[in-house]
Design a protein around this motif. Structure first.
Motif, PDB file in Angstrom:
ATOM      1  N   ARG A 176     116.310 -73.033 -37.353  1.00  0.00           N
ATOM      2  CA  ARG A 176     117.534 -72.350 -36.924  1.00  0.00           C
ATOM      3  C   ARG A 176     117.162 -70.969 -36.400  1.00  0.00           C
ATOM      4  O   ARG A 176     116.128 -70.425 -36.788  1.00  0.00           O
TER       5      ARG A 176
ATOM      6  N   TYR B  74     119.819 -82.230 -32.003  1.00  0.00           N
ATOM      7  CA  TYR B  74     119.908 -80.801 -32.331  1.00  0.00           C
ATOM      8  C   TYR B  74     118.563 -80.222 -32.767  1.00  0.00           C
ATOM      9  O   TYR B  74     118.430 -79.023 -32.958  1.00  0.00           O
TER      10      TYR B  74
ATOM     11  N   GLN C 261     108.719 -85.860 -42.750  1.00  0.00           N
ATOM     12  CA  GLN C 261     110.048 -85.690 -42.133  1.00  0.00           C
ATOM     13  C   GLN C 261     110.876 -86.963 -42.279  1.00  0.00           C
ATOM     14  O   GLN C 261     112.097 -86.922 -42.278  1.00  0.00           O
TER      15      GLN C 261
ATOM     16  N   THR D 240     111.590 -86.397 -46.903  1.00  0.00           N
ATOM     17  CA  THR D 240     112.983 -86.786 -46.828  1.00  0.00           C
ATOM     18  C   THR D 240     113.125 -88.216 -46.336  1.00  0.00           C
ATOM     19  O   THR D 240     112.328 -88.648 -45.500  1.00  0.00           O
TER      20      THR D 240
ATOM     21  N   PRO E 163     119.975 -87.127 -45.946  1.00  0.00           N
ATOM     22  CA  PRO E 163     120.775 -86.236 -45.089  1.00  0.00           C
ATOM     23  C   PRO E 163     121.761 -87.000 -44.206  1.00  0.00           C
ATOM     24  O   PRO E 163     121.363 -87.852 -43.422  1.00  0.00           O
TER      25      PRO E 163
ATOM     26  N   GLN F 113     124.254 -85.333 -42.288  1.00  0.00           N
ATOM     27  CA  GLN F 113     124.515 -84.416 -41.147  1.00  0.00           C
ATOM     28  C   GLN F 113     125.993 -84.325 -40.778  1.00  0.00           C
ATOM     29  O   GLN F 113     126.529 -83.245 -40.627  1.00  0.00           O
TER      30      GLN F 113
ATOM     31  N   ASP G 238     122.016 -83.167 -46.418  1.00  0.00           N
ATOM     32  CA  ASP G 238     122.071 -82.015 -45.505  1.00  0.00           C
ATOM     33  C   ASP G 238     123.293 -82.213 -44.611  1.00  0.00           C
ATOM     34  O   ASP G 238     123.551 -83.346 -44.174  1.00  0.00           O
TER      35      ASP G 238
ATOM     36  N   ASN H  13     125.341 -74.014 -40.540  1.00  0.00           N
ATOM     37  CA  ASN H  13     126.021 -73.913 -39.249  1.00  0.00           C
ATOM     38  C   ASN H  13     125.079 -74.441 -38.178  1.00  0.00           C
ATOM     39  O   ASN H  13     123.871 -74.148 -38.228  1.00  0.00           O
TER      40      ASN H  13
ATOM     41  N   SER I  87     122.886 -74.458 -35.106  1.00  0.00           N
ATOM     42  CA  SER I  87     122.224 -73.392 -34.365  1.00  0.00           C
ATOM     43  C   SER I  87     121.510 -74.038 -33.175  1.00  0.00           C
ATOM     44  O   SER I  87     120.637 -74.887 -33.353  1.00  0.00           O
TER      45      SER I  87
END
Ligand code: SAM
Ligand code: SF4
Length: 440
Positions: free
Chosen positions: A50, A162, A200, A236, A263, A265, A303, A335, A337
């Motif tokens: 971020r 993202y 990851q 993860t 996660p 999202q 997450d 948030n 980013s």
């Protein structure tokens, strides 16, 4: 002997990478120091996930500029994701930087240090398809002697729209399972009692050799068999890839912890598609049901990104209802980013105003606090095996440890030692902590 100070930002993977860097510099005749003032060389291992993570590092680099005025021979190196993303621009933007090293180039550090001896600058940022630092035994930095990370793979090719990670960490590759097993055995023999396997997307761990494939569930099983006293965790999992085989493996070993970080999202199908997550809300819910079926007492964390491009209130409400439906035990909430060069930055407008992102984030945080509290209240009266990790920050007479579900428990010190397993009964809780008492 020259002294090296390593400062780490970002995720567990970065912590693990700093430990690899520690091993490389020690092997090449440098000494590690935990005192910044004593350092001849400062390495900052950086995070690009971020914008505020990058900003924090840039502020730190400005402080080092002042330090260099007092100590002209001091060298500063930027390692990791920011080094990879910004490359030589870092030299232009920050006068204090002497060395730039991307995540796949840590073996070059000794020669880069030689190069900068005479005041030059040096960089190595090539990404690799093979590097896994397989045979390097990391130096455990800031360790409690009980818990350690083991990196089992590097890179990511999921290209969530993202996310900057596929650009900063390159292609996905797995590490030889034998070197992972050796590292885990070595840790256990040195007294460690908990390891966290890092990647990851650990579900796509795959080691192929002579027509035989070792997958993540098989790797976990091999590690769990080292000793029933060695706890195994991982991070993860990607919801699209978590398999029934893995969940069954977790269920069948007491020492594989009943905790999954999955996660989500967003809870909105429209957002998930735009994020290129490759699962729907319904797929995700099915995975949660599968986990609960095989591991009823499994804790689940997640997450969440709020305010992604074009997110409506309806999309946001889908996230809130997903949170309530799963009843997450814990969540990391961010948030959105925008990151340069990602798919989202190229294709979509970052159109949710900052204040609105924060308003939605605050709503999410409030709900999560309630969910965590509810989950902790349910534990009151139950008994858990706890691995003792350290002294409580608040009281000299208390220790803290973790349950298999990754919840922190505080209890009286008595004559227990760090690294012991004890059984506790939960008496009270807050939204963040359980308070327990030893039972026999
Ligand atoms: N590979 C892991 C995964 O897919 O869950 C973790 C990747 S990242 C280090 C950790 C979290 O950062 C992500 O799960 C996501 O929630 C968040 N994140 C990634 N890119 C982001 C961005 N551009 N803005 C805000 N949060 C972001
Ligand atoms: Fe980023 Fe997605 Fe890869 Fe996780 S899986 S590192 S969020 S691209």
């Amino acid at each position: 002997m020259k002294k090296v100070f390593i400062e780490t930002y970002g995720c567990q993977m970065n912590q693990s990478d700093s430990e690899i860097v520690g091993a490389i510099v020690e092997k090449n005749g440098y000494e590690l120091t935990t005192e910044l003032e004593d350092a001849d060389i400062i390495f900052v291992n950086t995070c690009s996930i971020r914008e505020n993570a990058e900003q924090r590092v840039k502020n730190r680099l400005s402080q080092f500029e002042n330090l260099k005025k007092k100590k002209p021979n001091l060298k500063v190196g930027v390692l990791g994701c920011m080094a990879e993303r910004l490359k030589d621009d870092l030299f232009k933007e920050n006068k204090s930087v002497d060395i730039i090293v991307g995540p796949d180039s840590y073996r070059d550090i000794p020669s880069l240090l030689d190069e900068v001896e005479n005041g030059q600058k040096a960089a190595s940022v090539l990404l690799s398809k093979e590097e896994t630092y397989s045979e390097i035994i990391p130096v455990r930095l800031g360790s409690n002697g009980v818990s350690a990370f083991i990196s089992i793979m590097r890179g990511c090719e999921n290209f969530c729209s993202y996310c900057v990670v596929p650009f900063t960490r390159g292609k996905e590759r797995s590490r030889d399972y034998r070197t992972i097993l050796n590292e885990a055995k070595d840790l256990f023999e040195k007294g460690y009692r908990e390891i966290t396997l890092l990647g990851q997307n650990v579900n796509s761990y795959r080691w192929e050799e002579e027509g035989k494939t070792t997958n993540f569930a098989q790797l976990m099983e091999m590690i769990a068999k080292i000793s029933p006293l060695l706890r195994v965790r991982f991070s993860t999992s990607h919801p699209k890839d978590i398999s029934e085989e893995l969940i069954k493996t977790i269920a069948s070993y007491d020492n594989i912890c009943n905790y999954i970080h999955l996660p989500v999202q967003s809870g909105s199908n429209r957002m998930l598609e735009k994020m290129n997550r490759k699962y729907t809300r319904e797929d995700y819910m099915n995975k949660i049901e599968m986990i609960k079926k095989y591991i009823p007492d499994c804790s689940i964390s997640t997450d969440i990104i709020t305010g992604f491009c074009s997110e409506t209130l309806e999309d946001h409400n889908d996230t809130l209802s997903m949170m309530e439906w799963v009843g997450y035990d814990y969540a990391f909430m961010f948030n959105y980013s925008q990151r340069p060069n990602t798919i989202a930055a190229k294709k979509f407008e970052d159109d949710i105003p900052a204040e609105e992102k924060t308003r939605r984030l605050e709503e999410i945080i409030v709900i999560q606090r309630e969910l965590s509290h509810k989950s902790n209240i349910k534990d009151i009266g139950k008994e858990f095996e706890v691995l003792i990790e350290g002294k409580s920050k608040r009281s000299e007479d208390k220790l803290f440890g973790r349950t298999s579900q990754n919840k922190v428990v505080i209890f009286d010190k008595e004559d227990f030692k760090i690294g012991d397993y004890i059984k506790v009964k939960i008496k009270e809780c807050t939204s963040a902590t359980l308070i327990g008492e030893k039972v026999n």
